[in-house]
Scaffold this active site. Structure first.
Site, PDB file in Angstrom:
ATOM      1  N   ASP A 258      -1.734  -0.561   5.875  1.00 50.37           N
ATOM      2  CA  ASP A 258      -1.915   0.016   7.213  1.00 50.37           C
ATOM      3  C   ASP A 258      -3.367   0.036   7.689  1.00 50.37           C
ATOM      4  OD1 ASP A 258      -2.539   1.989   5.281  1.00 50.37           O
ATOM      5  OD2 ASP A 258      -2.363   3.549   6.800  1.00 50.37           O
TER       6      ASP A 258
ATOM      7  N   ARG B  26     -11.107  -0.991  -6.197  1.00 54.57           N
ATOM      8  CA  ARG B  26     -10.891  -0.199  -4.991  1.00 54.57           C
ATOM      9  C   ARG B  26     -10.858  -1.122  -3.774  1.00 54.57           C
ATOM     10  NH1 ARG B  26     -10.818   4.813  -2.764  1.00 54.57           N
ATOM     11  NH2 ARG B  26     -12.073   5.197  -0.887  1.00 54.57           N
TER      12      ARG B  26
ATOM     13  N   TYR C 269      -4.825  13.148  -0.391  1.00 52.63           N
ATOM     14  CA  TYR C 269      -4.984  13.659  -1.765  1.00 52.63           C
ATOM     15  C   TYR C 269      -3.765  14.449  -2.220  1.00 52.63           C
ATOM     16  CZ  TYR C 269      -9.702  12.364  -0.510  1.00 52.63           C
ATOM     17  OH  TYR C 269     -10.795  11.672  -0.064  1.00 52.63           O
TER      18      TYR C 269
ATOM     19  N   CYS D  29     -16.444  -0.098  -8.341  1.00 54.17           N
ATOM     20  CA  CYS D  29     -15.484  -0.809  -9.188  1.00 54.17           C
ATOM     21  C   CYS D  29     -15.013  -2.077  -8.489  1.00 54.17           C
ATOM     22  CB  CYS D  29     -14.288   0.083  -9.483  1.00 54.17           C
ATOM     23  SG  CYS D  29     -13.250   0.382  -8.028  1.00 54.17           S
TER      24      CYS D  29
ATOM     25  N   THR E  96      -2.588   0.853  -4.742  1.00 52.76           N
ATOM     26  CA  THR E  96      -3.055   2.021  -3.994  1.00 52.76           C
ATOM     27  C   THR E  96      -4.396   2.546  -4.502  1.00 52.76           C
ATOM     28  OG1 THR E  96      -2.432   4.278  -3.322  1.00 52.76           O
ATOM     29  CG2 THR E  96      -1.575   3.522  -5.434  1.00 52.76           C
TER      30      THR E  96
ATOM     31  N   GLN F 293      -6.551   5.660  -5.136  1.00 47.35           N
ATOM     32  CA  GLN F 293      -6.355   7.109  -5.271  1.00 47.35           C
ATOM     33  C   GLN F 293      -7.654   7.733  -5.773  1.00 47.35           C
ATOM     34  OE1 GLN F 293      -3.845   8.771  -4.087  1.00 47.35           O
ATOM     35  NE2 GLN F 293      -2.594   6.992  -3.550  1.00 47.35           N
ATOM     36  N   SER F 294      -8.629   7.806  -4.872  1.00 52.77           N
ATOM     37  CA  SER F 294      -9.931   8.345  -5.276  1.00 52.77           C
ATOM     38  C   SER F 294      -9.848   9.842  -5.541  1.00 52.77           C
ATOM     39  CB  SER F 294     -10.977   8.060  -4.203  1.00 52.77           C
ATOM     40  OG  SER F 294     -10.646   8.731  -3.012  1.00 52.77           O
TER      41      SER F 294
ATOM     42  N   ASP G 103       0.864  -1.162   0.000  1.00 54.32           N
ATOM     43  CA  ASP G 103       0.000   0.000   0.000  1.00 54.32           C
ATOM     44  C   ASP G 103       0.913   1.229   0.000  1.00 54.32           C
ATOM     45  OD1 ASP G 103      -2.347   1.640   0.503  1.00 54.32           O
ATOM     46  OD2 ASP G 103      -1.524   1.835   2.519  1.00 54.32           O
ATOM     47  N   ARG G 104       0.397   2.362  -0.519  1.00 54.06           N
ATOM     48  CA  ARG G 104       1.249   3.553  -0.604  1.00 54.06           C
ATOM     49  C   ARG G 104       1.135   4.442   0.643  1.00 54.06           C
ATOM     50  NH1 ARG G 104       0.281   8.526  -4.758  1.00 54.06           N
ATOM     51  NH2 ARG G 104      -0.479   9.448  -2.817  1.00 54.06           N
ATOM     52  N   ASP G 105      -0.039   5.060   0.810  1.00 54.17           N
ATOM     53  CA  ASP G 105      -0.166   6.099   1.838  1.00 54.17           C
ATOM     54  C   ASP G 105      -0.329   5.490   3.230  1.00 54.17           C
ATOM     55  OD1 ASP G 105      -0.063   8.044  -0.184  1.00 54.17           O
ATOM     56  OD2 ASP G 105      -2.203   7.772  -0.581  1.00 54.17           O
TER      57      ASP G 105
HETATM   58 ZN   LIG Z   1     -11.273   1.037  -8.812  1.00 46.01          ZN
END
Ligand SMILES: [Zn+2]
Length: 558
Positions: free
Chosen positions: A156, A130, A53, A127, A84, A86-87, A42-44
């Site tokens: 995390d 996500r 964001y 989707c 990740t 990223q909405s 995972d990134r963030d």
């Molecule tokens: Zn998606």
């Protein structure tokens, strides 16, 4: 058919950035690593500090120790991908170009990744990528040229772990101050920080590789797994590893595990005998029976014995009998001091999945799975009978409400409501159970399913499970039959024992139930808490949603 060879999300829209030119560039360790090919991150909040964001490369701050930890994974031949949500893209908080600039900065600071997989959608988009949906995990595995079950995902929050599990990958939770306590309770594998997660991934990978192959060939190996069907099934990969290094394998099991023992590949002969220090409801120790068991084990002529146990069981009484039977090479896991009863005294930290725990003992005894034999649960094809023809086409959902330990069974009133909800959602439901569970299965099935209570033995149940599109079951034997068939599991998991050790292994899974209920880690056979709260609160709608997450649609069989 194993689901890890398939990809129900193939046609979905996970987006892949800057990956095609690098996929497959990582070198695979030789011989091929037993457990994992790839680590998904995972990134963030996992690789870099969470700046909501963020579209600004200047704000990228790696978590402490990230670079060195990732370099350890690269040096071990593992491929790395970022997965990740990223909405912010869907919401217009930053552009794709800004995001790529952020990712370039991440690579500047942390080194290159073999793939980047980004879900650009919002929750409202519905989707398949996500997280907690498993789409990104499937897509990452495909990009990296492997399968989800050979991936471990580090993240995390609960969404990360849930996405990993729903794809059949392993998931490590590295909590931060924003991680919710219930997410920590539900995770089967928790590490204090990213470097600790990496250290444990590498330790587990190493633990199933023999450091000292046996100096002399093993002609006959005696392997031991007493206790119940589930225990025997999860020991299967380790027994196959021993079988790969021995000419003949004799399995000593108990009466409650015999039917499962009959299903295991790699076993040439079975000796069935209760062990009073293992059996949960033991009779008195009969000296004559122990002498005759010792003689019988001696007659096997084993040149090596490998004694598999659960963490709360002792291998030492049997080791003494094996010594008395003249067996000189004995390996077992023992925290208790074994004196000269064991040649190989192996130790395993808590929390390791039972199949890996057993594989690590096999490795300590000099054995590993051969290349091409994945460390998944498997059954002998010739031991599973054809499925009864009157059950119709494959694609039904199996609900198995019972368990030998009532603390791990789904309360009948909850199971009844689940059957009703599944039927309403268009699922065909088969309700299974043993001969002594007929009253329960009849009551539960009356809500809209077909009652198969008492109709099958374990092998027959394996046949029915193998053609299911999913199995809804507690922590009990049929969950492991489903894992062996690659059939996704909705796990109604009572937390009496650790999920990380006993959860369905390497198969797409959604865990339901209260992981923090007061019965947690009690190992109780009957629920110590009035009302059986860990499972009585399961919402039948959550089971329907879980099946959707697992890509199992109603109207199965078509
Ligand atoms: Zn998606």
């Amino acid at each position: 058919m194993r689901q890890d060879q398939e990809d129900p999300y193939q046609r979905r829209s996970a987006q892949v950035y800057a990956a095609a030119d690098r996929a497959g560039s990582g070198s695979v360790a030789s011989p091929r690593a037993v457990l994992y090919d790839a680590v998904l991150l995972d990134r963030d909040g996992t690789l870099i500090e969470d700046v909501p964001y963020n579209g600004d490369p200047e704000k990228v701050r790696p978590v402490p120790g990230a670079r060195a930890a990732l370099d350890r994974l690269r040096a071990a031949g593992l491929r790395l991908a970022v997965v990740t949500n990223q909405s912010g893209l869907a919401r217009g908080y930053f552009t794709g170009e800004q995001m790529r600039a952020v990712h370039a900065r991440v690579e500047e600071l942390l080194g290159r990744f073999d793939a980047w997989l980004v879900c650009p959608h919002d929750d409202a988009d519905g989707c398949g990528c996500r997280k907690p949906a498993p789409g990104l995990v499937y897509a990452a595995a495909r990009e990296l040229g492997t399968t989800p079950s050979r991936c471990v995902l580090v993240g995390d929050i609960g969404r990360d772990v849930d996405a990993a599990m729903a794809a059949g990958a392993a998931g490590v939770l590295v909590p931060t101050p924003v991680t919710r306590p219930e997410e920590v309770a539900a995770a089967g594998w928790v590490a204090t920080d990213l470097p600790a997660a990496v250290a444990e991934i590498l330790r587990r990978q190493q633990a199933v590789q023999p450091s000292n192959p046996p100096t002399e060939p093993v002609r006959t190996a005696l392997v031991v797994r007493s206790d119940s069907a589930g225990d025997v099934l999860v020991t299967g990969p380790a027994i196959r590893a021993v079988a790969a290094g021995a000419e003949r394998v004799v399995l000593l099991c108990g009466p409650r595990g015999r039917a499962a023992a009959n299903l295991l590949p790699g076993v040439d002969e079975i000796i069935e005998h209760p062990l009073p220090w293992i059996d949960p409801d033991p009779g008195p120790v009969d000296p004559e029976a122990m002498r005759s068991l010792s003689a019988r084990l001696g007659a096997v002529g084993a040149d090596q014995a490998v004694v598999f146990t659960s963490f709360h069981q002792s291998a030492l009484p049997l080791a003494l009998l094996l010594r008395m039977a003249g067996i000189d090479r004995i390996a077992a896991i023992s925290d208790d001091y074994p004196g000269s009863l064991l040649d190989i005294r192996h130790r395993v930290p808590v929390g390791v999945p039972e199949p890996e725990r057993a594989l690590s003992l096999a490795a300590a005894a000099g054995h590993r799975l051969p290349d091409g034999d994945e460390p998944v649960l498997r059954l002998r094809r010739d031991a599973v009978p054809p499925r009864p023809a009157d059950l119709g086409d494959p694609g039904y959902v199996v609900l198995h409400p019972g368990s030998a330990a009532s603390s791990r069974a789904c309360p009948p009133e909850v199971a009844t409501r689940i059957v009703g909800a599944l039927a309403d959602a268009g699922h065909r439901v088969l309700v299974t159970g043993g001969p002594h569970e007929r009253a329960v299965t009849a009551r539960v099935a009356a809500a809209g399913g077909t009652d198969l209570g008492g109709r099958t033995d374990l092998a027959g149940l394996a046949a029915i499970v193998a053609d299911a599109s999913a199995v809804v079951v507690g922590n009990t034997g049929p969950a492991h039959l489903a894992a062996a068939a690659g059939v996704p599991v909705v796990s109604l998991f009572a937390p009496t024992v650790p999920f990380g050790q006993w959860g369905p292994y390497r198969v797409p899974t959604v865990r339901l139930g209260d992981a923090a209920a007061p019965c947690r880690d009690t190992r109780a056979a009957s629920c110590p808490v009035p009302g059986h709260p860990c499972l009585s609160g399961v919402d039948p709608g959550d089971v329907v949603d879980a099946l959707r997450t697992l890509a199992v649609s109603g109207g199965g069989g078509r």
